[in-house]
Design a protein around this motif. Sequence first.
Motif, PDB file in Angstrom:
ATOM      1  N   PRO A   9     -11.682  -6.276   9.245  1.00  0.00           N
ATOM      2  CA  PRO A   9     -11.202  -5.602   8.022  1.00  0.00           C
ATOM      3  C   PRO A   9     -10.203  -6.664   7.326  1.00  0.00           C
ATOM      4  N   PRO A  10      -9.886  -6.710   6.190  1.00  0.00           N
ATOM      5  CA  PRO A  10      -9.244  -7.475   5.409  1.00  0.00           C
ATOM      6  C   PRO A  10      -7.473  -7.216   5.790  1.00  0.00           C
ATOM      7  N   PRO A  11      -6.834  -8.096   5.744  1.00  0.00           N
ATOM      8  CA  PRO A  11      -5.218  -7.997   5.969  1.00  0.00           C
ATOM      9  C   PRO A  11      -4.841  -7.013   4.768  1.00  0.00           C
ATOM     10  N   PRO A  12      -3.582  -6.225   5.233  1.00  0.00           N
ATOM     11  CA  PRO A  12      -3.072  -5.367   4.166  1.00  0.00           C
ATOM     12  C   PRO A  12      -2.615  -6.235   2.793  1.00  0.00           C
ATOM     13  N   PRO A  13      -2.572  -5.471   1.991  1.00  0.00           N
ATOM     14  CA  PRO A  13      -2.244  -6.136   0.624  1.00  0.00           C
ATOM     15  C   PRO A  13      -0.621  -6.425   0.643  1.00  0.00           C
ATOM     16  N   PRO A  14      -0.330  -7.463  -0.080  1.00  0.00           N
ATOM     17  CA  PRO A  14       1.297  -7.738  -0.083  1.00  0.00           C
ATOM     18  C   PRO A  14       1.859  -6.696  -0.873  1.00  0.00           C
ATOM     19  N   ALA A  15       3.269  -6.758  -0.504  1.00  0.00           N
ATOM     20  CA  ALA A  15       4.111  -5.635  -0.958  1.00  0.00           C
ATOM     21  C   ALA A  15       4.172  -5.694  -2.572  1.00  0.00           C
ATOM     22  N   HIS A  16       4.153  -7.012  -3.061  1.00  0.00           N
ATOM     23  CA  HIS A  16       4.226  -6.979  -4.388  1.00  0.00           C
ATOM     24  C   HIS A  16       2.968  -6.507  -5.182  1.00  0.00           C
ATOM     25  N   LEU A  17       1.894  -6.319  -4.647  1.00  0.00           N
ATOM     26  CA  LEU A  17       0.766  -6.051  -5.328  1.00  0.00           C
ATOM     27  C   LEU A  17       0.521  -4.477  -5.214  1.00  0.00           C
ATOM     28  N   ARG A  18       1.209  -3.699  -4.143  1.00  0.00           N
ATOM     29  CA  ARG A  18       0.896  -2.440  -3.734  1.00  0.00           C
ATOM     30  C   ARG A  18       1.159  -1.626  -5.052  1.00  0.00           C
ATOM     31  N   GLU A  19       2.298  -2.034  -5.710  1.00  0.00           N
ATOM     32  CA  GLU A  19       2.460  -0.903  -6.810  1.00  0.00           C
ATOM     33  C   GLU A  19       1.620  -0.875  -8.085  1.00  0.00           C
ATOM     34  N   TRP A  20       0.741  -1.740  -7.990  1.00  0.00           N
ATOM     35  CA  TRP A  20      -0.513  -1.916  -8.910  1.00  0.00           C
ATOM     36  C   TRP A  20      -1.814  -1.185  -8.326  1.00  0.00           C
ATOM     37  N   LEU A  21      -1.886  -0.851  -7.161  1.00  0.00           N
ATOM     38  CA  LEU A  21      -3.030  -0.491  -6.430  1.00  0.00           C
ATOM     39  C   LEU A  21      -2.809   1.285  -6.386  1.00  0.00           C
ATOM     40  N   ASP A  22      -3.941   2.002  -6.253  1.00  0.00           N
ATOM     41  CA  ASP A  22      -3.859   3.420  -6.161  1.00  0.00           C
ATOM     42  C   ASP A  22      -3.502   3.655  -4.728  1.00  0.00           C
ATOM     43  N   GLU A  23      -2.537   4.432  -4.639  1.00  0.00           N
ATOM     44  CA  GLU A  23      -2.078   4.851  -3.295  1.00  0.00           C
ATOM     45  C   GLU A  23      -2.855   5.591  -2.471  1.00  0.00           C
ATOM     46  N   THR A  24      -3.781   6.368  -3.069  1.00  0.00           N
ATOM     47  CA  THR A  24      -4.775   7.148  -2.364  1.00  0.00           C
ATOM     48  C   THR A  24      -5.808   6.334  -1.688  1.00  0.00           C
ATOM     49  N   VAL A  25      -6.247   5.188  -2.613  1.00  0.00           N
ATOM     50  CA  VAL A  25      -7.226   4.091  -1.950  1.00  0.00           C
ATOM     51  C   VAL A  25      -6.607   3.302  -0.820  1.00  0.00           C
ATOM     52  N   VAL A  26      -5.554   3.238  -1.215  1.00  0.00           N
ATOM     53  CA  VAL A  26      -4.757   2.283   0.099  1.00  0.00           C
ATOM     54  C   VAL A  26      -4.674   2.909   1.454  1.00  0.00           C
ATOM     55  N   ARG A  27      -4.332   4.309   1.268  1.00  0.00           N
ATOM     56  CA  ARG A  27      -3.859   5.129   2.467  1.00  0.00           C
ATOM     57  C   ARG A  27      -5.439   5.328   2.957  1.00  0.00           C
ATOM     58  N   ALA A  28      -6.492   5.567   2.434  1.00  0.00           N
ATOM     59  CA  ALA A  28      -7.974   5.659   2.755  1.00  0.00           C
ATOM     60  C   ALA A  28      -8.398   4.256   3.491  1.00  0.00           C
ATOM     61  N   ASP A  29      -8.097   3.210   2.940  1.00  0.00           N
ATOM     62  CA  ASP A  29      -8.442   1.866   3.593  1.00  0.00           C
ATOM     63  C   ASP A  29      -7.573   1.689   4.981  1.00  0.00           C
ATOM     64  N   ARG A  30      -6.401   2.224   4.949  1.00  0.00           N
ATOM     65  CA  ARG A  30      -5.701   1.943   5.959  1.00  0.00           C
ATOM     66  C   ARG A  30      -6.202   2.889   6.959  1.00  0.00           C
ATOM     67  N   ALA A  31      -6.360   4.297   6.916  1.00  0.00           N
ATOM     68  CA  ALA A  31      -6.946   4.996   7.859  1.00  0.00           C
ATOM     69  C   ALA A  31      -8.433   4.598   8.423  1.00  0.00           C
ATOM     70  N   ARG A  32      -8.943   4.042   7.582  1.00  0.00           N
ATOM     71  CA  ARG A  32     -10.611   3.291   8.167  1.00  0.00           C
ATOM     72  C   ARG A  32     -10.456   2.176   8.740  1.00  0.00           C
ATOM     73  N   PHE A  33      -9.664   1.309   8.428  1.00  0.00           N
ATOM     74  CA  PHE A  33      -9.270   0.155   8.970  1.00  0.00           C
ATOM     75  C   PHE A  33      -8.728   0.221  10.353  1.00  0.00           C
ATOM     76  N   LEU A  34      -7.671   0.882  10.498  1.00  0.00           N
ATOM     77  CA  LEU A  34      -7.063   1.382  11.711  1.00  0.00           C
ATOM     78  C   LEU A  34      -7.996   1.995  12.907  1.00  0.00           C
ATOM     79  N   ALA A  35      -8.851   2.931  12.210  1.00  0.00           N
ATOM     80  CA  ALA A  35      -9.715   3.526  13.098  1.00  0.00           C
ATOM     81  C   ALA A  35     -10.556   2.472  13.529  1.00  0.00           C
TER      82      ALA A  35
END
Length: 221
Positions: A9-35
């Motif tokens: 999986p890719p590394p998590p997005p930097p903090a300064h980019l997260r505010e421009w990303l969809d939080e729902t998508v980030v959480r879904a990616d996080r759950a999938r990548f962690l699993a």
Amino acid sequence: MRMTGRELPPPPPPAHLREWLDETVVRADRARFLADLSRRGLGLGRLALLWAVAAAFALGWAFVGLAVTSFEAADPVESLFGAVFAATAVGVLVPAGIWFVRGARRERREHELLCGWVEAGREPVVDPALRAPVRSLVWLGASLALGACGLWTAFAAAAGVRPGATAYGEVVGFVGLGMILWITGLLGAAKAATHLRWAARAGRPAPAAARRRPVLSDVAG
């Protein structure tokens, strides 16, 4: 994002980019990548891979024992066979060592990504599953059994030595095999124990400051 079986999986997005990303998508990616990362690290396939590397080392060491036995005979023909066995041992042990080093580096990278995505946020539903207690206990139990078998093999071979009756090559082969099994079991048990300790620490609630502003660019070691 779809990944192949070998692609990480890719590394998590930097903090300064997260505010421009969809939080729902980030959480879904996080759950999938962690699993995915958790399954890679403590899966039965990874345990079988560790044992396969150990089997390669055991095979190479068996040729070392045969080489010692051949050289011990002090016969030209036997010495020729000993040279063949020694070359075969090198041909098996060197690739096994390279395989082991590559696997260790890949596991280190997987652990860095796992820590990074954990620090990307706390999910009360997803995070407890990272502990994987069943898989950790399977790793721990199988590794302890293998390590005990290795210790018994090594000590039994050493205790059974009879001067003038036991070939040095036989002793070298069985003691070496026992040590390989013991070290493999030790590595597996250490990995399971380390994961359980890390999961317990990672599952603690994040500090209030971290919850307000998670640092995604830092990758915990």
